[in-house]
Write a protein that holds these residues in place. Sequence first.
Motif, mmCIF file in Angstrom:
data_model
loop_
_atom_site.group_PDB
_atom_site.id
_atom_site.type_symbol
_atom_site.label_atom_id
_atom_site.label_comp_id
_atom_site.label_asym_id
_atom_site.label_seq_id
_atom_site.Cartn_x
_atom_site.Cartn_y
_atom_site.Cartn_z
ATOM 1 N N GLU A 98 0.828 -1.206 0.000
ATOM 2 C CA GLU A 98 0.000 0.000 0.000
ATOM 3 C C GLU A 98 0.862 1.255 0.000
ATOM 4 O OE1 GLU A 98 -3.346 2.263 2.805
ATOM 5 O OE2 GLU A 98 -2.762 0.192 3.245
ATOM 6 N N GLU A 107 2.361 1.772 -3.468
ATOM 7 C CA GLU A 107 1.352 2.184 -4.452
ATOM 8 C C GLU A 107 1.033 3.668 -4.349
ATOM 9 O OE1 GLU A 107 -1.964 -0.340 -3.779
ATOM 10 O OE2 GLU A 107 -1.016 -2.122 -4.656
ATOM 11 N N ASN A 108 1.196 4.237 -3.160
ATOM 12 C CA ASN A 108 0.850 5.644 -2.944
ATOM 13 C C ASN A 108 2.018 6.598 -3.161
ATOM 14 O OD1 ASN A 108 -2.081 5.920 -1.851
ATOM 15 N ND2 ASN A 108 -1.273 4.160 -0.743
ATOM 16 N N SER A 153 4.698 8.820 -5.157
ATOM 17 C CA SER A 153 4.777 9.527 -6.436
ATOM 18 C C SER A 153 6.119 10.236 -6.524
ATOM 19 C CB SER A 153 3.630 10.537 -6.575
ATOM 20 O OG SER A 153 3.660 11.483 -5.502
ATOM 21 N N ILE A 181 1.168 4.589 7.478
ATOM 22 C CA ILE A 181 1.201 5.104 6.108
ATOM 23 C C ILE A 181 0.619 6.512 6.048
ATOM 24 C CG2 ILE A 181 0.287 4.770 3.778
ATOM 25 C CD1 ILE A 181 0.478 1.755 4.288
ATOM 26 N N GLN A 215 2.460 9.877 4.583
ATOM 27 C CA GLN A 215 1.861 10.777 3.602
ATOM 28 C C GLN A 215 1.801 12.213 4.140
ATOM 29 O OE1 GLN A 215 1.163 10.121 0.508
ATOM 30 N NE2 GLN A 215 1.720 7.961 0.705
#
Length: 221
Positions: free
Chosen positions: A64, A67-68, A70, A190, A194
Motif C-alpha cells: 500500500e 502504491e501511494n 509519487s 502510512i 503521507q
Amino acid sequence: MIKKLLFLFVLIAIFLAFVPQLAKPSSTLKTVFRLTEQPAVIVKGIQGSALTINISFGEKEVEELLENLSQPYPLLFIDSDWASRFPHITEKIKQRSLPVALLGTEGQHYESDSNLLSEQLRTFEELFSMRPLWFRTTDEEFPLTLLQELNEAEINALGSTVHWSGGTLPKAAKGEIIAVPYAQNEHVAIADIQRLIASRTFQSVEDLLFQSTVKTKKIPQ
C-alpha cells in the motif's frame, strides 16, 4: 612540406591521446560513487530535503505504501532478507524503477562477522540485478572496518539528519536527510508518512548531495 605533414600528424596523435582523459569526470565528482575520498558517513547535504524509508517488515502495508508513492520517490533502504521473502514486492519495485539501497543490520554485527556485508550485497544484487550505491545500518552505527569495506566497494554510507518515528513533524532544515523506519519493532503509519511527504518539497538524495560540499560524520581511527 613533408616535415610540416609529419609535424601535423604528431599534433593530431597527441590530441587524440589526451581527448579521452579530458572526457573523464573529475576525481572529486565521481558521479554518485564514493562521494567522500576517506571512509565517512554522509548525514546531510546543503540544500533541500530528501526522504528515505527503511523497510524490513510487512507485506500488505508495504504494498500500500509503495502504491501511494509519487515522484520524486523517496530512497527505499531494503533489507535483503525481507526482500527475499516477498519477491512479488521486489518485482513491483523494479517495474516502477523505485530507487533502492541496501539496509543492513546493526553496526556491531559487521565487526563480529566479516562476511556479513558481502553476503547481503550478493543477495541484494540477485534480487535487484544491480549493486546498491547507498548503504545504511539499522542503528546508523558504522564501524571503521565496515566503512572501509564500503569504500572499497564504491558504496556510500548514508546516515540521516533526522530519524522520524511519527508524531510532530520535524522542522524543515536545508540539506536534511529524513529516515523513516518500517520495521517490526518500529514503523510509521502510512497516513503519517503521507503527512510528512505533504509537509515539504522533497528531492532525490542525489540532487541533495551532488554539490561541491556535503556534510559527513567523521569516524575515529
